[in-house]
Design a protein around this motif. Structure first.
Motif, PDB file in Angstrom:
ATOM      1  N   HIS A  76      38.692  41.567  42.126  1.00 56.21           N
ATOM      2  CA  HIS A  76      39.516  41.549  43.479  1.00 56.21           C
ATOM      3  C   HIS A  76      38.527  41.867  44.607  1.00 56.21           C
ATOM      4  O   HIS A  76      38.247  41.527  45.737  1.00 56.21           O
ATOM      5  CB  HIS A  76      40.373  42.786  43.127  1.00 56.21           C
ATOM      6  CG  HIS A  76      41.314  43.540  44.378  1.00 56.21           C
ATOM      7  ND1 HIS A  76      41.704  42.772  44.604  1.00 56.21           N
ATOM      8  CD2 HIS A  76      40.790  44.385  44.986  1.00 56.21           C
ATOM      9  CE1 HIS A  76      42.210  44.236  45.927  1.00 56.21           C
ATOM     10  NE2 HIS A  76      41.462  44.866  46.289  1.00 56.21           N
ATOM     11  N   ARG A  77      37.157  42.578  43.694  1.00 55.89           N
ATOM     12  CA  ARG A  77      35.744  42.770  44.405  1.00 55.89           C
ATOM     13  C   ARG A  77      35.629  41.949  45.528  1.00 55.89           C
ATOM     14  O   ARG A  77      35.039  41.201  46.325  1.00 55.89           O
ATOM     15  CB  ARG A  77      34.499  43.169  43.673  1.00 55.89           C
ATOM     16  CG  ARG A  77      35.156  45.021  43.462  1.00 55.89           C
ATOM     17  CD  ARG A  77      33.708  45.508  42.433  1.00 55.89           C
ATOM     18  NE  ARG A  77      34.299  46.530  42.612  1.00 55.89           N
ATOM     19  CZ  ARG A  77      34.106  47.436  40.395  1.00 55.89           C
ATOM     20  NH1 ARG A  77      33.273  46.523  40.333  1.00 55.89           N
ATOM     21  NH2 ARG A  77      34.827  48.324  41.046  1.00 55.89           N
ATOM     22  N   GLU A  78      35.423  40.790  44.070  1.00 53.71           N
ATOM     23  CA  GLU A  78      34.772  38.533  44.378  1.00 53.71           C
ATOM     24  C   GLU A  78      35.536  38.194  46.424  1.00 53.71           C
ATOM     25  O   GLU A  78      35.474  38.438  47.324  1.00 53.71           O
ATOM     26  CB  GLU A  78      34.968  38.040  43.653  1.00 53.71           C
ATOM     27  CG  GLU A  78      33.988  37.943  42.766  1.00 53.71           C
ATOM     28  CD  GLU A  78      34.175  37.236  41.444  1.00 53.71           C
ATOM     29  OE1 GLU A  78      35.262  36.853  41.192  1.00 53.71           O
ATOM     30  OE2 GLU A  78      32.687  37.224  40.532  1.00 53.71           O
ATOM     31  N   LYS A  79      36.439  38.823  45.929  1.00 55.67           N
ATOM     32  CA  LYS A  79      37.725  38.277  47.133  1.00 55.67           C
ATOM     33  C   LYS A  79      37.116  39.350  48.186  1.00 55.67           C
ATOM     34  O   LYS A  79      37.445  38.254  49.048  1.00 55.67           O
ATOM     35  CB  LYS A  79      39.221  38.011  46.218  1.00 55.67           C
ATOM     36  CG  LYS A  79      40.047  37.395  45.235  1.00 55.67           C
ATOM     37  CD  LYS A  79      41.542  37.761  45.161  1.00 55.67           C
ATOM     38  CE  LYS A  79      41.942  36.915  44.247  1.00 55.67           C
ATOM     39  NZ  LYS A  79      43.347  36.890  43.757  1.00 55.67           N
ATOM     40  N   LEU A  80      37.411  40.660  47.884  1.00 61.39           N
ATOM     41  CA  LEU A  80      36.689  41.349  49.255  1.00 61.39           C
ATOM     42  C   LEU A  80      35.764  40.945  49.533  1.00 61.39           C
ATOM     43  O   LEU A  80      35.354  41.539  51.220  1.00 61.39           O
ATOM     44  CB  LEU A  80      37.174  42.634  49.009  1.00 61.39           C
ATOM     45  CG  LEU A  80      38.785  43.415  48.136  1.00 61.39           C
ATOM     46  CD1 LEU A  80      38.358  45.149  47.368  1.00 61.39           C
ATOM     47  CD2 LEU A  80      39.153  43.410  50.289  1.00 61.39           C
ATOM     48  N   LEU A  81      34.954  40.858  49.199  1.00 59.99           N
ATOM     49  CA  LEU A  81      33.818  40.446  49.634  1.00 59.99           C
ATOM     50  C   LEU A  81      33.124  39.173  50.557  1.00 59.99           C
ATOM     51  O   LEU A  81      32.815  38.928  51.264  1.00 59.99           O
ATOM     52  CB  LEU A  81      32.676  40.678  48.950  1.00 59.99           C
ATOM     53  CG  LEU A  81      31.850  41.928  48.023  1.00 59.99           C
ATOM     54  CD1 LEU A  81      31.100  41.681  46.796  1.00 59.99           C
ATOM     55  CD2 LEU A  81      31.083  42.717  48.862  1.00 59.99           C
ATOM     56  N   GLY A  82      33.766  38.298  50.026  1.00 61.33           N
ATOM     57  CA  GLY A  82      34.399  36.284  50.478  1.00 61.33           C
ATOM     58  C   GLY A  82      35.082  36.780  51.783  1.00 61.33           C
ATOM     59  O   GLY A  82      34.679  36.955  53.297  1.00 61.33           O
TER      60      GLY A  82
END
Length: 249
Positions: A76-82
């Motif tokens: 979920h964090r990777e998606k938000l950072l992108g």
């Protein structure tokens, strides 16, 4: 027909309880509780070990759940950072466009502001002149009203003093007539009576002189009080006119 015999034989409750004897025991006694079956030390150890095994299985299950939860959080964090990176780039582009538009608008507004400032200064000067004229008119009207009130109060005070003087003069004439009559009566009578009447007339004259002095003092005090009242009234009116002028501004 005779009456029925409703009498009942009296039974002593204490004697009845003694005849029944002791009550039968119902339920376990204290001895039964003390002689109950108890587990041995070995059985107690086995129970504790079983409890520990159950708690270990629970801990293992919780650790597995935590690992799965951590993996989901990382995704979920990777998606938000992108998504944040792409949004930050868009924001930078918008800021640059705004700066360009502000520069163009500032150049056009500077020319228009110079024209508006000149027109606003002219309108302010006209407003100030009109305000000064209004203040002068209000000040003159307030002065006229205060002068009229003072003249009315002075005329009222003069009328009151004239009435008082006329009353005093009438009283003096009556007293003089009474004294003249008494003197005539004294002259007609004997010598000792005439001396008594003279002493009475002297006393009356003294009383009249005292009355005159007291009346003069009262008139003086009334005049001073009226003057103070007129002064206070004029000051209050001046304050009211000054407050109304400030409110109109």
């Amino acid at each position: 027909m005779g009456k029925r015999d409703n009498r009942v034989a009296y039974m002593n409750p204490i004697a009845m309880a003694r005849a029944r004897g002791p009550a039968p025991n119902s339920g376990p006694t204290i001895q039964d509780y003390l002689n109950r079956p108890r587990p041995t030390w070995e059985e107690v150890k086995e129970q504790l070990e079983k409890k520990k095994k159950g708690s270990r299985a629970l801990a293992e299950f919780e650790e597995k759940m935590n690992e799965n939860w951590r993996k989901e959080l990382e995704k979920h964090r990777e998606k938000l950072l992108g998504g944040n990176e792409s949004s930050s780039k868009k924001k930078e582009k918008k800021k640059k466009e705004k700066k360009k538009s502000n520069r163009l608008s500032s150049s056009s507004s500077s020319s228009s502001s110079s024209d508006s400032s000149s027109s606003s200064s002219d309108s302010e000067d006209e407003d100030k002149k009109q305000g000064k004229k209004r203040r002068k008119k209000k000040y003159r009207s307030s002065r006229k009203s205060s002068a009229s009130t003072t003249s009315e109060s002075e005329s009222d005070s003069k009328d009151s003093t004239k009435k008082k003087r006329s009353k005093e003069d009438c009283e003096k004439e009556k007293e003089g007539k009474n004294q003249h009559r008494k003197r005539k009566k004294a002259d007609r009578g004997d010598g000792p009576l005439s001396s008594e009447s003279v002493s009475e007339s002297d006393q009356i004259e003294e009383v009249q002189a005292k009355k005159k002095k007291s009346n003069e003092e009262k008139e003086k005090t009334d005049k001073t009080k009226k003057r103070k009242k007129h002064k206070k009234h004029g000051k209050k009116k001046k304050k009211k006119t000054a407050g109304s002028n400030s409110d109109s501004e």
